[in-house]
Design a protein around this motif. Structure first.
Motif, mmCIF file in Angstrom:
data_model
loop_
_atom_site.group_PDB
_atom_site.id
_atom_site.type_symbol
_atom_site.label_atom_id
_atom_site.label_comp_id
_atom_site.label_asym_id
_atom_site.label_seq_id
_atom_site.Cartn_x
_atom_site.Cartn_y
_atom_site.Cartn_z
ATOM 1 N N CYS A 246 6.477 -9.681 0.924
ATOM 2 C CA CYS A 246 7.185 -8.654 0.155
ATOM 3 C C CYS A 246 8.668 -8.963 -0.008
ATOM 4 O O CYS A 246 9.417 -8.160 -0.567
ATOM 5 C CB CYS A 246 7.030 -7.298 0.840
ATOM 6 N N CYS B 125 10.389 -12.232 4.060
ATOM 7 C CA CYS B 125 8.962 -12.063 4.277
ATOM 8 C C CYS B 125 8.207 -12.764 3.142
ATOM 9 O O CYS B 125 8.536 -12.566 1.978
ATOM 10 C CB CYS B 125 8.620 -10.569 4.286
ATOM 11 N N CYS C 218 6.934 -8.176 9.614
ATOM 12 C CA CYS C 218 7.892 -7.652 8.643
ATOM 13 C C CYS C 218 8.036 -6.140 8.860
ATOM 14 O O CYS C 218 7.044 -5.419 8.914
ATOM 15 C CB CYS C 218 7.385 -7.940 7.232
ATOM 16 N N CYS D 27 6.760 -4.325 5.194
ATOM 17 C CA CYS D 27 5.340 -4.226 4.824
ATOM 18 C C CYS D 27 4.416 -4.287 6.040
ATOM 19 O O CYS D 27 3.208 -4.121 5.898
ATOM 20 C CB CYS D 27 4.951 -5.295 3.806
ATOM 21 N N GLY E 195 10.825 -8.787 2.183
ATOM 22 C CA GLY E 195 11.623 -7.982 3.113
ATOM 23 C C GLY E 195 12.498 -8.890 3.979
ATOM 24 O O GLY E 195 12.196 -10.074 4.141
HETATM 25 ZN ZN LIG Z 1 6.924 -7.907 4.193
#
Ligand SMILES: [Zn+2]
Length: 348
Positions: free
Chosen positions: A25, A22, A55, A58, A27
């Motif tokens: 973040c 991501c 994501c 987040c 992720g």
């Molecule tokens: Zn994210």
């Protein structure tokens, strides 16, 4: 010197892979969140498919672009192509005229932006590569309505320019301000320059070796010897011959020999008119060459130091050619970036 490589980035119509991280973040798990058709300027595609993802961590959504595509409407391939056309010598208008042959229309202002983007990327890549041998030379480029003195620094290992500044090469303080950060950041240990006092002073202050360009050296010494032959008494002509032979061979003990010659010529007071007699001029030449001897022959014992500043002159030649076609493009950083790109030997 770099090899000419004109490889354009590839562009994919759609993305076969899923995103890895991501962008917000970092992720690593996502849900597909629809797809959009994005219109692009490219020689092959009118549009590409872009998937959107959400994501799971987040919960933000983002676009996952296929290879060679990003937020810009031109693909990376077209941006590079525009910059390459310009580097090969076309004017901005010329690039604007030629791109429709690839099925793409770009204004010359877009072309100009593409050139600057490419220059920035190139600059970033160079930033981290050390430069051992740096060529320096002054030049004049066509600026805003008048010719501007610039100083160009070229990596003589790769033939690529690394910096360009509004600096008068005859001003040692300006040269030092320009050179000091480069020496520190790039780890320069040898500079190659013309035989100007300003470079000599700065090389000493910054503790780098200096190689004087042999073309430049031979040109001015040759001219001095030619003039002295007309004026110096005949019984001293053998000294002129010996200086020429020393310059041709550049033996390690040349400095000592020149110093001996200097001692043999009787010193005479400067006449009342204040002008030096021909013999005084010859003495001055001998002592100057003797003192500077080490800087004429660094190439003999330092690896990869060229004996001329040819690489720098070539880069400047390319910049000068281009500076004519970028007149009027307002900001100095923009022009500087473009000239840096044009000074490069083509390689991507
Ligand atoms: Zn994210």
């Amino acid at each position: 010197m770099s090899i000419v490589v004109l490889q354009l980035p590839s562009v994919k119509r759609k993305n076969e892979t899923r995103p890895k991280k991501c962008p917000y973040c970092s992720g690593e798990t996502f849900q597909r969140w629809g797809k959009v058709s994005k219109p692009v300027r490219d020689n092959r595609y009118r549009s590409v498919q872009v998937y959107r993802y959400r994501c799971c961590h987040c919960r933000r959504t983002f676009r996952h672009y296929p290879t060679g595509v990003d937020r810009a409407d031109q693909t990376q391939r077209m941006r590079k192509l525009a910059a390459i056309c310009w580097m090969l010598g076309m004017s901005l208008r010329g690039v604007e005229l030629v791109l429709p042959a690839f099925g793409v229309r770009l204004s010359h202002m877009s072309v100009w932006r593409d050139i600057q983007e490419q220059a920035k990327q190139l600059g970033k890549r160079r930033h981290w590569q050390g430069v051992r041998v740096l060529g320096l030379d002054g030049a004049y480029v066509q600026g805003w309505g008048k010719k501007q003195p610039v100083l160009v620094a070229v990596d003589l290992g790769s033939g690529q320019p690394v910096a360009l500044g509004y600096v008068n090469e005859h001003d040692p303080r300006a040269v030092r301000r320009f050179l000091e950060p480069l020496v520190k950041r790039l780890g320069v240990s040898v500079i190659v320059t013309d035989d100007l006092a300003s470079y000599r002073v700065v090389a000493e202050k910054l503790d780098v070796e200096q190689q004087i360009c042999q073309f430049h050296l031979r040109r001015w010494v040759g001219r001095s010897l030619y003039e002295l032959r007309e004026t110096v008494p005949k019984q001293w002509h053998w000294v002129l011959d010996e200086v020429k032979a020393l310059l041709d061979e550049l033996p390690p003990e040349g400095s000592k020999r020149l110093f001996e010659l200097w001692k043999q010529i009787p010193e005479r007071r400067v006449g009342q008119s204040g002008t030096r007699s021909p013999l005084e001029q010859l003495r001055y030449l001998l002592i100057r060459l003797s003192e500077h001897w080490a800087s004429y022959r660094v190439f003999d014992w330092q690896k990869e130091v060229p004996w001329t500043n040819n690489g720098t002159e070539q880069a400047i030649g390319r910049m000068k050619m281009r500076s004519r076609t970028v007149r009027g493009y307002k900001s100095w950083p923009g022009m500087q970036a473009a000239l840096m790109l044009s000074g490069s030997a083509l390689s991507w």
